[in-house]
Design a protein around this motif. Structure first.
Motif, PDB file in Angstrom:
ATOM      1  N   ALA A  23     -19.766 -41.174  25.736  1.00 36.48           N
ATOM      2  CA  ALA A  23     -19.876 -42.243  24.744  1.00 36.48           C
ATOM      3  C   ALA A  23     -20.264 -41.690  23.372  1.00 36.48           C
ATOM      4  N   SER A  24     -21.105 -40.663  23.355  1.00 41.82           N
ATOM      5  CA  SER A  24     -21.556 -40.125  22.073  1.00 41.82           C
ATOM      6  C   SER A  24     -20.522 -39.210  21.412  1.00 41.82           C
ATOM      7  N   VAL A  25     -19.679 -38.554  22.195  1.00 42.72           N
ATOM      8  CA  VAL A  25     -18.726 -37.611  21.608  1.00 42.72           C
ATOM      9  C   VAL A  25     -17.336 -38.207  21.386  1.00 42.72           C
ATOM     10  N   ASP A  53     -13.370 -35.089  14.718  1.00 42.83           N
ATOM     11  CA  ASP A  53     -13.136 -33.728  14.246  1.00 42.83           C
ATOM     12  C   ASP A  53     -14.350 -33.122  13.544  1.00 42.83           C
ATOM     13  N   LYS A  54     -15.161 -33.955  12.894  1.00 41.36           N
ATOM     14  CA  LYS A  54     -16.311 -33.435  12.166  1.00 41.36           C
ATOM     15  C   LYS A  54     -17.361 -32.831  13.087  1.00 41.36           C
ATOM     16  N   ASN A  55     -17.537 -33.406  14.256  1.00 49.63           N
ATOM     17  CA  ASN A  55     -18.585 -32.967  15.179  1.00 49.63           C
ATOM     18  C   ASN A  55     -18.009 -32.318  16.432  1.00 49.63           C
ATOM     19  N   ALA A  56     -16.825 -31.785  16.356  1.00 53.87           N
ATOM     20  CA  ALA A  56     -16.136 -31.271  17.540  1.00 53.87           C
ATOM     21  C   ALA A  56     -16.898 -30.131  18.202  1.00 53.87           C
ATOM     22  N   ALA A  57     -17.432 -29.215  17.428  1.00 55.83           N
ATOM     23  CA  ALA A  57     -18.124 -28.055  18.010  1.00 55.83           C
ATOM     24  C   ALA A  57     -19.359 -28.487  18.794  1.00 55.83           C
ATOM     25  N   SER A  58     -20.158 -29.382  18.235  1.00 56.92           N
ATOM     26  CA  SER A  58     -21.351 -29.835  18.952  1.00 56.92           C
ATOM     27  C   SER A  58     -20.977 -30.714  20.142  1.00 56.92           C
ATOM     28  N   SER A  59     -19.886 -31.457  20.025  1.00 53.48           N
ATOM     29  CA  SER A  59     -19.425 -32.284  21.139  1.00 53.48           C
ATOM     30  C   SER A  59     -18.993 -31.422  22.316  1.00 53.48           C
ATOM     31  N   LEU A  60     -18.267 -30.351  22.025  1.00 56.36           N
ATOM     32  CA  LEU A  60     -17.829 -29.447  23.089  1.00 56.36           C
ATOM     33  C   LEU A  60     -19.031 -28.744  23.727  1.00 56.36           C
ATOM     34  N   ARG A  61     -20.024 -28.405  22.921  1.00 59.33           N
ATOM     35  CA  ARG A  61     -21.238 -27.794  23.452  1.00 59.33           C
ATOM     36  C   ARG A  61     -21.957 -28.761  24.401  1.00 59.33           C
ATOM     37  N   ASP A  62     -22.025 -30.036  24.038  1.00 57.70           N
ATOM     38  CA  ASP A  62     -22.660 -31.041  24.895  1.00 57.70           C
ATOM     39  C   ASP A  62     -21.935 -31.164  26.227  1.00 57.70           C
TER      40      ASP A  62
END
Length: 74
Positions: A23-25, A53-62
């Motif tokens: 839900a967050s990503v 796209d702006k938070n993709a790196a942190s989303s993938l880390r999560d």
């Protein structure tokens, strides 16, 4: 960015945590839809979601923290 969620390799996957993470990503998904996606993922079927796209790196880390295997589609 589109991502295929392939599987969850956690020994004891926490459905609530996975649904909250999705839900967050993900872009524009309701909580109930995230819970359905979690069930589908834990049953072993891949699911495609769209990430911001702006938070993709942190989303993938999560997703990696929850032992969710994924592949980037776009």
């Amino acid at each position: 960015m589109k991502v295929n969620l392939l599987s969850c390799d956690a020994q004891r996957p926490d459905k609530r945590s996975i649904a909250k993470c999705i839900a967050s990503v993900a872009v524009d998904l309701s909580d109930s839809l995230c819970m359905e996606i979690t069930e589908i993922l834990l049953d072993g079927d891949p699911v495609e979601i769209e990430l911001d796209d702006k938070n993709a790196a942190s989303s993938l880390r999560d997703l990696r923290k929850l032992n969710i295997e994924y592949e980037i589609v776009e």
